[in-house]
Motif scaffolding. Structure first.
Motif, PDB file in Angstrom:
ATOM      1  N   PRO A  41       0.813  -1.219   0.000  1.00 19.67           N
ATOM      2  CA  PRO A  41       0.000   0.000   0.000  1.00 19.67           C
ATOM      3  C   PRO A  41       0.851   1.275   0.000  1.00 19.67           C
ATOM      4  CG  PRO A  41      -0.953  -1.593   1.485  1.00 19.67           C
ATOM      5  CD  PRO A  41       0.352  -2.173   1.019  1.00 19.67           C
ATOM      6  N   GLU A  42       2.050   1.178   0.545  1.00 15.55           N
ATOM      7  CA  GLU A  42       2.957   2.320   0.551  1.00 15.55           C
ATOM      8  C   GLU A  42       3.323   2.752  -0.877  1.00 15.55           C
ATOM      9  OE1 GLU A  42       7.117   3.219   2.702  1.00 15.55           O
ATOM     10  OE2 GLU A  42       5.752   1.880   3.766  1.00 15.55           O
ATOM     11  N   PHE A  43       3.427   1.782  -1.802  1.00 12.79           N
ATOM     12  CA  PHE A  43       3.711   2.110  -3.208  1.00 12.79           C
ATOM     13  C   PHE A  43       2.597   2.982  -3.784  1.00 12.79           C
ATOM     14  CE2 PHE A  43       5.921  -2.283  -3.871  1.00 12.79           C
ATOM     15  CZ  PHE A  43       6.939  -1.919  -3.002  1.00 12.79           C
ATOM     16  N   ILE A  44       1.380   2.640  -3.433  1.00 16.94           N
ATOM     17  CA  ILE A  44       0.215   3.364  -3.956  1.00 16.94           C
ATOM     18  C   ILE A  44       0.168   4.774  -3.367  1.00 16.94           C
ATOM     19  CG2 ILE A  44      -2.317   3.377  -4.002  1.00 16.94           C
ATOM     20  CD1 ILE A  44      -1.976   0.211  -4.033  1.00 16.94           C
ATOM     21  N   LEU A  45       0.413   4.871  -2.059  1.00 19.16           N
ATOM     22  CA  LEU A  45       0.442   6.187  -1.422  1.00 19.16           C
ATOM     23  C   LEU A  45       1.554   7.048  -2.036  1.00 19.16           C
ATOM     24  CD1 LEU A  45      -0.096   5.129   2.301  1.00 19.16           C
ATOM     25  CD2 LEU A  45      -1.762   6.197   0.758  1.00 19.16           C
ATOM     26  N   HIS A  46       2.691   6.434  -2.309  1.00 22.66           N
ATOM     27  CA  HIS A  46       3.811   7.153  -2.917  1.00 22.66           C
ATOM     28  C   HIS A  46       3.442   7.644  -4.324  1.00 22.66           C
ATOM     29  CE1 HIS A  46       7.986   8.305  -3.429  1.00 22.66           C
ATOM     30  NE2 HIS A  46       7.982   7.713  -4.612  1.00 22.66           N
ATOM     31  N   ALA A  47       2.753   6.800  -5.081  1.00 18.91           N
ATOM     32  CA  ALA A  47       2.330   7.195  -6.431  1.00 18.91           C
ATOM     33  C   ALA A  47       1.413   8.420  -6.369  1.00 18.91           C
ATOM     34  CB  ALA A  47       1.626   6.039  -7.131  1.00 18.91           C
ATOM     35  N   PHE A  48       0.468   8.414  -5.434  1.00 20.48           N
ATOM     36  CA  PHE A  48      -0.418   9.571  -5.296  1.00 20.48           C
ATOM     37  C   PHE A  48       0.361  10.802  -4.841  1.00 20.48           C
ATOM     38  CE2 PHE A  48      -4.053   6.504  -5.032  1.00 20.48           C
ATOM     39  CZ  PHE A  48      -4.759   7.013  -6.094  1.00 20.48           C
ATOM     40  N   LYS A  49       1.280  10.610  -3.916  1.00 17.44           N
ATOM     41  CA  LYS A  49       2.084  11.728  -3.418  1.00 17.44           C
ATOM     42  C   LYS A  49       2.903  12.366  -4.536  1.00 17.44           C
ATOM     43  CE  LYS A  49       5.765  12.825  -0.179  1.00 17.44           C
ATOM     44  NZ  LYS A  49       6.798  12.264   0.673  1.00 17.44           N
ATOM     45  N   LYS A  50       3.380  11.534  -5.465  1.00 16.15           N
ATOM     46  CA  LYS A  50       4.182  12.041  -6.576  1.00 16.15           C
ATOM     47  C   LYS A  50       3.337  12.601  -7.718  1.00 16.15           C
ATOM     48  CE  LYS A  50       8.389  11.414  -5.277  1.00 16.15           C
ATOM     49  NZ  LYS A  50       9.327  12.515  -5.235  1.00 16.15           N
ATOM     50  N   GLY A  51       2.002  12.549  -7.583  1.00 22.43           N
ATOM     51  CA  GLY A  51       1.152  13.202  -8.568  1.00 22.43           C
ATOM     52  C   GLY A  51       0.331  12.305  -9.462  1.00 22.43           C
ATOM     53  N   LEU A  85      -7.362   6.123   1.911  1.00 25.09           N
ATOM     54  CA  LEU A  85      -7.358   7.095   0.818  1.00 25.09           C
ATOM     55  C   LEU A  85      -8.479   8.112   0.988  1.00 25.09           C
ATOM     56  CD1 LEU A  85      -6.479   4.857  -2.248  1.00 25.09           C
ATOM     57  CD2 LEU A  85      -4.991   6.472  -1.059  1.00 25.09           C
ATOM     58  N   ARG A  86      -9.637   7.644   1.435  1.00 25.29           N
ATOM     59  CA  ARG A  86     -10.753   8.564   1.670  1.00 25.29           C
ATOM     60  C   ARG A  86     -10.400   9.554   2.779  1.00 25.29           C
ATOM     61  NH1 ARG A  86     -14.926   4.685   2.766  1.00 25.29           N
ATOM     62  NH2 ARG A  86     -14.238   3.157   1.283  1.00 25.29           N
ATOM     63  N   GLN A  87      -9.699   9.049   3.808  1.00 26.85           N
ATOM     64  CA  GLN A  87      -9.306   9.925   4.906  1.00 26.85           C
ATOM     65  C   GLN A  87      -8.285  10.975   4.456  1.00 26.85           C
ATOM     66  OE1 GLN A  87      -8.035   7.133   7.887  1.00 26.85           O
ATOM     67  NE2 GLN A  87     -10.114   6.810   8.632  1.00 26.85           N
ATOM     68  N   PHE A  88      -7.517  10.674   3.399  1.00 25.49           N
ATOM     69  CA  PHE A  88      -6.568  11.629   2.839  1.00 25.49           C
ATOM     70  C   PHE A  88      -7.229  12.592   1.864  1.00 25.49           C
ATOM     71  CE2 PHE A  88      -3.075   8.304   3.522  1.00 25.49           C
ATOM     72  CZ  PHE A  88      -2.716   8.863   4.744  1.00 25.49           C
ATOM     73  N   GLY A  89      -8.532  12.436   1.647  1.00 25.64           N
ATOM     74  CA  GLY A  89      -9.249  13.354   0.780  1.00 25.64           C
ATOM     75  C   GLY A  89      -9.254  12.961  -0.686  1.00 25.64           C
ATOM     76  N   PRO A 126      -5.720  16.100  -6.259  1.00 27.23           N
ATOM     77  CA  PRO A 126      -5.352  17.250  -5.430  1.00 27.23           C
ATOM     78  C   PRO A 126      -3.868  17.230  -5.050  1.00 27.23           C
ATOM     79  CG  PRO A 126      -6.892  15.803  -4.268  1.00 27.23           C
ATOM     80  CD  PRO A 126      -6.766  15.291  -5.656  1.00 27.23           C
ATOM     81  N   PHE A 127      -3.290  16.046  -4.916  1.00 26.17           N
ATOM     82  CA  PHE A 127      -1.868  15.942  -4.594  1.00 26.17           C
ATOM     83  C   PHE A 127      -1.012  16.364  -5.783  1.00 26.17           C
ATOM     84  CE2 PHE A 127      -3.650  12.808  -1.549  1.00 26.17           C
ATOM     85  CZ  PHE A 127      -3.300  13.493  -0.394  1.00 26.17           C
ATOM     86  N   ARG A 128      -1.485  16.085  -6.972  1.00 24.28           N
ATOM     87  CA  ARG A 128      -0.749  16.502  -8.168  1.00 24.28           C
ATOM     88  C   ARG A 128      -0.727  18.021  -8.266  1.00 24.28           C
ATOM     89  NH1 ARG A 128      -2.885  15.244 -14.092  1.00 24.28           N
ATOM     90  NH2 ARG A 128      -1.831  16.910 -15.138  1.00 24.28           N
TER      91      ARG A 128
END
Length: 143
Positions: A41-51, A85-89, A126-128
């Protein structure tokens, strides 16, 4: 859009879709893993963080995993990740988990096209947008 594909089923399904010349929206990048359970799951969070605007995990159908129960572990992890993911918006449609076998090239094309379409309707993540603002600010400072 990032699509994590299990080597034995989903990636082979992608290959079949390509060989069959099925029309697939080109706005995604495949990352090949040996098993869907290898997708932390960390890979997925990282992908979102990177845009990344969307992330999809494709694996073998339950009961057909080449590593016995990898896809069952994936299903449990990804259910918890959806809540995070929902909690992160992030909208729930920015992430998907699907099962695709090696013989399902048409299914691969349909699932990816539908996902890319849903994510395109949502617009940029939104992260992008945050990452682009930070990048622009850093560029302005360096000039």
């Amino acid at each position: 859009i990032i699509v994590f594909c299990c080597n034995w089923c989903a990636y082979a399904g992608a290959d079949l879709a390509g060989v069959s010349r099925l029309p697939i929206n080109p706005h995604f990048r495949v990352i090949r893993t040996l098993c869907s359970a290898r997708v932390d799951p960390e890979f997925i969070l990282h992908a979102f963080k990177k845009g990344a605007d969307g992330v999809m995990v494709l694996g073998c159908h339950p009961g057909d995993c080449h590593y016995i129960g990898g896809n069952y572990r994936t299903r449990r992890r990804m259910a918890l990740l959806k809540i995070m993911l929902r909690q992160f918006g992030l909208h729930k449609d920015r992430f998907a988990l699907q099962w695709v076998s090696a013989a399902e090239g048409e299914r691969f094309a349909r699932v990816v096209n539908e996902f890319v379409g849903r994510v395109a309707e949502l617009g940029p993540s939104p992260f992008r947008l945050q990452a682009e603002k930070k990048k622009a600010a850093a560029l302005a400072v360096s000039r």
